[in-house]
Design an enzyme around this catalytic site. Structure first.
Site, PDB file in Angstrom:
ATOM      1  N   LYS A  70     -11.605  -7.537   6.473  1.00 55.30           N
ATOM      2  CA  LYS A  70     -11.023  -6.640   7.457  1.00 55.30           C
ATOM      3  C   LYS A  70     -11.944  -5.467   7.708  1.00 55.30           C
ATOM      4  CE  LYS A  70      -7.245  -3.491   7.928  1.00 55.30           C
ATOM      5  NZ  LYS A  70      -6.241  -2.742   7.266  1.00 55.30           N
ATOM      6  N   LYS A 115     -12.139  -4.959   2.347  1.00 56.35           N
ATOM      7  CA  LYS A 115     -11.588  -4.073   3.370  1.00 56.35           C
ATOM      8  C   LYS A 115     -12.504  -2.869   3.485  1.00 56.35           C
ATOM      9  CE  LYS A 115      -7.608  -1.243   4.559  1.00 56.35           C
ATOM     10  NZ  LYS A 115      -6.207  -0.920   4.272  1.00 56.35           N
ATOM     11  N   CYS A 153       0.865  -1.179   0.000  1.00 52.83           N
ATOM     12  CA  CYS A 153       0.000   0.000   0.000  1.00 52.83           C
ATOM     13  C   CYS A 153       0.896   1.222   0.000  1.00 52.83           C
ATOM     14  CB  CYS A 153      -0.901   0.001   1.238  1.00 52.83           C
ATOM     15  SG  CYS A 153      -2.279   1.160   1.074  1.00 52.83           S
ATOM     16  N   CYS A 158      -0.086   4.311   1.589  1.00 55.44           N
ATOM     17  CA  CYS A 158      -0.436   5.349   2.570  1.00 55.44           C
ATOM     18  C   CYS A 158       0.652   5.646   3.595  1.00 55.44           C
ATOM     19  CB  CYS A 158      -1.745   5.012   3.267  1.00 55.44           C
ATOM     20  SG  CYS A 158      -1.739   3.460   4.145  1.00 55.44           S
TER      21      CYS A 158
HETATM   22  C1  PBG Z   1      -2.924   0.292   4.866  1.00 54.91           C
HETATM   23  C2  PBG Z   1      -3.479  -0.500   5.993  1.00 54.91           C
HETATM   24  C3  PBG Z   1      -4.281  -0.077   7.075  1.00 54.91           C
HETATM   25  C4  PBG Z   1      -4.431  -1.178   7.916  1.00 54.91           C
HETATM   26  C5  PBG Z   1      -3.746  -2.247   7.308  1.00 54.91           C
HETATM   27  N1  PBG Z   1      -3.200  -1.803   6.127  1.00 54.91           N
HETATM   28  C6  PBG Z   1      -4.812   1.258   7.427  1.00 54.91           C
HETATM   29  C7  PBG Z   1      -5.843   1.922   6.620  1.00 54.91           C
HETATM   30  O1  PBG Z   1      -6.351   1.386   5.647  1.00 54.91           O
HETATM   31  O2  PBG Z   1      -6.119   3.071   6.971  1.00 54.91           O
HETATM   32  C8  PBG Z   1      -5.178  -1.200   9.229  1.00 54.91           C
HETATM   33  C9  PBG Z   1      -4.765  -2.266  10.193  1.00 54.91           C
HETATM   34  C10 PBG Z   1      -5.252  -2.096  11.594  1.00 54.91           C
HETATM   35  O3  PBG Z   1      -6.043  -1.207  11.939  1.00 54.91           O
HETATM   36  O4  PBG Z   1      -4.818  -2.902  12.407  1.00 54.91           O
HETATM   37  N2  PBG Z   1      -3.826   0.757   3.944  1.00 54.91           N
END
Ligand code: PBG
Length: 324
Positions: free
Chosen positions: A248, A195, A120, A122
């Site tokens: 998720k 997700k 990812c 971010c």
């Molecule tokens: C990256 C990502 C995120 C999480 C896993 N990969 C954060 C998001 O999408 O903001 C969250 C994992 C967690 O809260 O334990 N995109």
């Protein structure tokens, strides 16, 4: 047959009987531990909203990996906090980037610990969005090229599996193609297929320093109200080549896990996310719940819902209980 002939309590009489009729089991084999790697040396910075979890520099991470392996946990998933962020998230696909360094170091020290990478942008972009931003919007098609480069650079560094978590359309196919072209056809993809745009990621964003600087992620992550859409997402990811499909968060989405389990015969993973962990830890600290029992019940119930694999910040604690 009805009461008084039918007496379900007969099978709950003692632990031996309960053990014999138990439908679900939890094993250390089911667990994946998320880890946060940061730049610098000898760093170990606790994440305030996730007690027991740290941003670790590569040297400390390698030591941690050995402990994880010795507990019997089969795999970790890596998240990186780079020293520099920019618009394009270039550190995400830099061969010398923080995640790439961490992969090499872990594979060097503990070769049998499976290293999965979160794919990812971010954590690497200055704006904190999961992709390439143009005119205030995340551009799908330019993003998937960058994600494919990121996944490929993880594979080149020695990652055993890649896990795209961005929720762009077509990214699984783009990653599969990029990996195959360079001879990485044996690297599986675990896709974050369903997700959701969830408030349960709050503590993670502190841990990964990845809070979006404007707007939110609702134009790419799923609406919590939807479940049929999760089936379509999983279907697309499987058609594009996903080997494992993930749901998720886990707890408020057990129904989604169950439906995905019933619709597909691929392994299903569930991400017991940071907010779920933080809530349990906070309530335990207040003395309101028995933290260990709630942890074990949580993980068991995620399996009962249909998950084969659980990504969880509880992995080490649970492994200690399971191997007692
Ligand atoms: C990256 C990502 C995120 C999480 C896993 N990969 C954060 C998001 O999408 O903001 C969250 C994992 C967690 O809260 O334990 N995109």
């Amino acid at each position: 047959m009805y009461f008084p002939e039918a007496r379900p309590r007969r099978l709950r009489k003692n632990e031996t009987l309960r053990r014999m009729v138990r439908e679900t089991s939890l094993s250390v084999d089911d667990l994946i531990l998320p880890l946060f790697v940061t730049f610098g040396k000898n760093k170990k910075k606790e994440i305030s909203s996730m007690p027991g979890h740290y941003q670790l520099s590569v040297d400390n991470l390698a030591r941690e990996a050995k402990e994880i392996y010795d507990l019997g946990i089969p795999a970790v998933i890596l998240f990186g906090i780079p020293e520099h962020k920019d618009e394009l998230g270039t550190e995400a696909y830099n061969a010398k980037g923080i995640v790439q360094q961490a992969i090499r170091e872990i594979k060097n020290r503990v070769p049998d610990l499976l290293v999965i990478t979160d794919v990812c942008l971010c954590e690497f972009t200055s704006h904190g969005h999961c992709g390439f931003v143009e005119k205030g919007e995340v551009d799908n098609d330019q993003t998937i090229d960058l994600l494919a480069r990121e996944a490929l650079s993880h594979a080149k560094a020695g990652a055993d599996m890649v896990a795209p978590s961005d929720m762009m359309d077509g990214r699984v196919g783009a990653i599969r193609e990029a990996l195959d072209e360079e001879g990485f056809d044996q690297i599986p993809i675990m896709s974050y297929a369903a997700k959701y745009a969830s408030a349960f990621y709050g503590p993670f964003r502190e841990a990964a320093e990845s809070t979006p600087q404007f707007g939110d992620r609702r134009s790419y992550q799923m609406d919590p109200a939807n479940c049929d859409e999760a089936i379509r997402e999983a279907q697309l990811d499987i058609e594009e080549g996903a080997d494992i499909i993930m749901v998720k968060p886990a707890l408020p989405y057990l129904d989604v896990i169950r439906r995905i389990r019933e619709e597909f015969d691929h392994p299903v993973a569930a991400y017991n996310v940071s907010g779920e962990y933080a809530m349990t830890k906070a309530a335990e600290k207040m003395g309101w719940i028995d933290g260990e029992k709630v942890m074990m019940e949580t993980l068991l119930c995620i399996k009962r819902a249909g998950a084969d694999i659980i990504l969880t910040y509880f992995a080490k604690e649970a492994a200690r209980v399971l191997t007692k």
